[in-house]
Design a protein around this motif. Structure first.
Motif, short mmCIF file in Angstrom:
data_model
loop_
_atom_site.label_atom_id
_atom_site.label_comp_id
_atom_site.label_asym_id
_atom_site.label_seq_id
_atom_site.Cartn_x
_atom_site.Cartn_y
_atom_site.Cartn_z
N PRO A 99 -17.76 -4.60 14.90
CA PRO A 99 -16.43 -5.25 14.79
C PRO A 99 -16.82 -6.63 14.02
O PRO A 99 -15.75 -6.71 13.00
CB PRO A 99 -16.28 -5.92 16.07
N VAL A 100 -17.89 -7.01 13.96
CA VAL A 100 -17.83 -8.22 13.03
C VAL A 100 -18.14 -7.96 11.60
O VAL A 100 -17.71 -8.56 10.59
CB VAL A 100 -19.37 -9.09 13.38
N ILE A 101 -18.82 -6.74 11.25
CA ILE A 101 -18.77 -6.28 9.84
C ILE A 101 -17.38 -5.91 9.50
O ILE A 101 -17.14 -6.25 8.44
CB ILE A 101 -19.77 -4.99 9.76
N ALA A 102 -16.48 -5.28 10.33
CA ALA A 102 -15.35 -4.71 9.88
C ALA A 102 -14.48 -6.19 9.59
O ALA A 102 -13.71 -6.09 8.70
CB ALA A 102 -14.50 -4.05 10.97
N LEU A 103 -14.45 -7.20 10.37
CA LEU A 103 -13.87 -8.31 10.04
C LEU A 103 -14.34 -9.08 8.81
O LEU A 103 -13.57 -9.58 8.14
CB LEU A 103 -13.95 -9.36 11.24
N ALA A 104 -15.65 -8.99 8.39
CA ALA A 104 -16.02 -9.72 7.28
C ALA A 104 -15.64 -8.88 6.03
O ALA A 104 -15.69 -9.39 4.95
CB ALA A 104 -17.80 -9.41 7.18
N LEU A 105 -15.59 -7.39 6.20
CA LEU A 105 -15.06 -6.59 4.98
C LEU A 105 -13.36 -6.62 4.77
O LEU A 105 -12.95 -6.18 3.86
CB LEU A 105 -15.68 -5.33 5.13
N LEU A 106 -12.59 -7.05 5.76
CA LEU A 106 -11.38 -6.99 5.83
C LEU A 106 -10.70 -7.85 4.48
O LEU A 106 -9.92 -7.00 3.92
CB LEU A 106 -10.80 -7.82 7.04
N PRO A 107 -11.27 -8.89 3.97
CA PRO A 107 -10.83 -9.58 2.63
C PRO A 107 -10.80 -8.54 1.60
O PRO A 107 -10.02 -8.53 0.65
CB PRO A 107 -11.42 -10.68 2.47
N VAL A 108 -12.15 -7.67 1.68
CA VAL A 108 -12.21 -6.65 0.36
C VAL A 108 -11.55 -5.44 0.42
O VAL A 108 -10.85 -5.09 -0.55
CB VAL A 108 -13.53 -6.52 0.50
N LEU A 109 -11.25 -4.74 1.76
CA LEU A 109 -10.70 -3.77 2.16
C LEU A 109 -9.27 -3.77 2.01
O LEU A 109 -8.61 -2.58 1.80
CB LEU A 109 -11.32 -3.19 3.29
N LEU A 110 -8.62 -5.03 2.21
CA LEU A 110 -7.00 -5.14 2.53
C LEU A 110 -6.38 -4.94 1.05
O LEU A 110 -5.53 -3.95 1.13
CB LEU A 110 -6.62 -6.49 2.89
N PRO A 111 -6.84 -5.31 -0.11
CA PRO A 111 -6.20 -4.89 -1.40
C PRO A 111 -6.21 -3.44 -1.56
O PRO A 111 -5.42 -2.99 -2.21
CB PRO A 111 -6.81 -6.05 -2.24
N VAL A 112 -7.49 -3.01 -1.36
CA VAL A 112 -7.56 -1.44 -1.53
C VAL A 112 -6.74 -0.73 -0.71
O VAL A 112 -6.12 0.19 -1.24
CB VAL A 112 -9.23 -1.17 -1.45
N GLY A 113 -6.85 -1.15 0.50
CA GLY A 113 -5.86 -0.28 1.53
C GLY A 113 -4.26 -0.59 0.97
O GLY A 113 -3.37 0.66 1.02
N LEU A 114 -3.79 -1.60 0.61
CA LEU A 114 -2.61 -1.94 0.11
C LEU A 114 -2.25 -1.04 -1.39
O LEU A 114 -1.26 -0.41 -1.42
CB LEU A 114 -2.25 -3.23 -0.14
N LEU A 115 -3.13 -0.87 -2.20
CA LEU A 115 -3.05 -0.22 -3.24
C LEU A 115 -2.81 1.48 -3.07
O LEU A 115 -2.07 2.08 -3.58
CB LEU A 115 -4.19 -0.21 -4.31
N ALA A 116 -3.61 1.78 -1.91
CA ALA A 116 -3.51 3.27 -1.82
C ALA A 116 -2.27 3.33 -0.91
O ALA A 116 -1.82 4.44 -1.29
CB ALA A 116 -4.89 3.38 -0.45
N LEU A 117 -1.54 2.50 -0.06
CA LEU A 117 -0.35 2.81 0.37
C LEU A 117 0.56 2.62 -0.46
O LEU A 117 1.53 3.51 -0.42
CB LEU A 117 -0.27 1.50 1.36
N ILE A 118 0.56 1.83 -1.57
CA ILE A 118 1.72 2.08 -2.77
C ILE A 118 1.44 3.14 -3.34
O ILE A 118 2.50 3.88 -3.77
CB ILE A 118 1.31 0.71 -3.59
N VAL A 119 0.26 3.68 -3.65
CA VAL A 119 0.26 5.08 -4.41
C VAL A 119 0.82 6.20 -3.52
O VAL A 119 1.41 6.94 -3.97
CB VAL A 119 -1.31 5.41 -4.89
N TRP A 120 0.58 6.30 -2.36
CA TRP A 120 0.87 7.08 -1.36
C TRP A 120 2.56 7.13 -1.36
O TRP A 120 3.29 8.22 -1.23
CB TRP A 120 0.28 7.05 -0.05
#
Length: 94
Positions: free
Chosen positions: A57-78
């Protein structure tokens, strides 16, 4: 000559006995070492799994700022791919 032959046979006999004893000891200690290695592997995997569950959980929270834009981009493409897809044709049976 008989005495020299007897000494050679005695030396070869001792060598053979010690070679057999060494082979048996190597086999026994190899099996014991393998068992210790197996137990250590299982114990290490269990402790590592528990540590990973505690840290994930700590690693997931630490990676959230990096993964959030990637997830949003994937959501827009989808969403664009889904919006531009032809509608499915449903054939109704009569």
């Amino acid at each position: 000559m008989f005495f020299l032959t007897s000494l050679v046979v005695l030396a070869v006999g001792f060598w053979l006995v010690f070679a057999v004893v060494g082979t048996v000891l190597k086999l026994v200690f190899g099996i014991i070492g393998g068992m210790f290695s197996l137990v250590a592997t299982i114990l290490g995997a269990a402790i590592g799994g528990v540590a990973m569950l505690a840290v994930a959980p700590v690693i997931a929270l630490a990676l959230l700022p990096v993964l959030l834009p990637v997830g949003l981009l994937a959501l827009i493409v989808w969403a664009i791919a889904r919006a531009t897809r032809k509608p499915d044709v449903v054939v109704m049976p009569r």
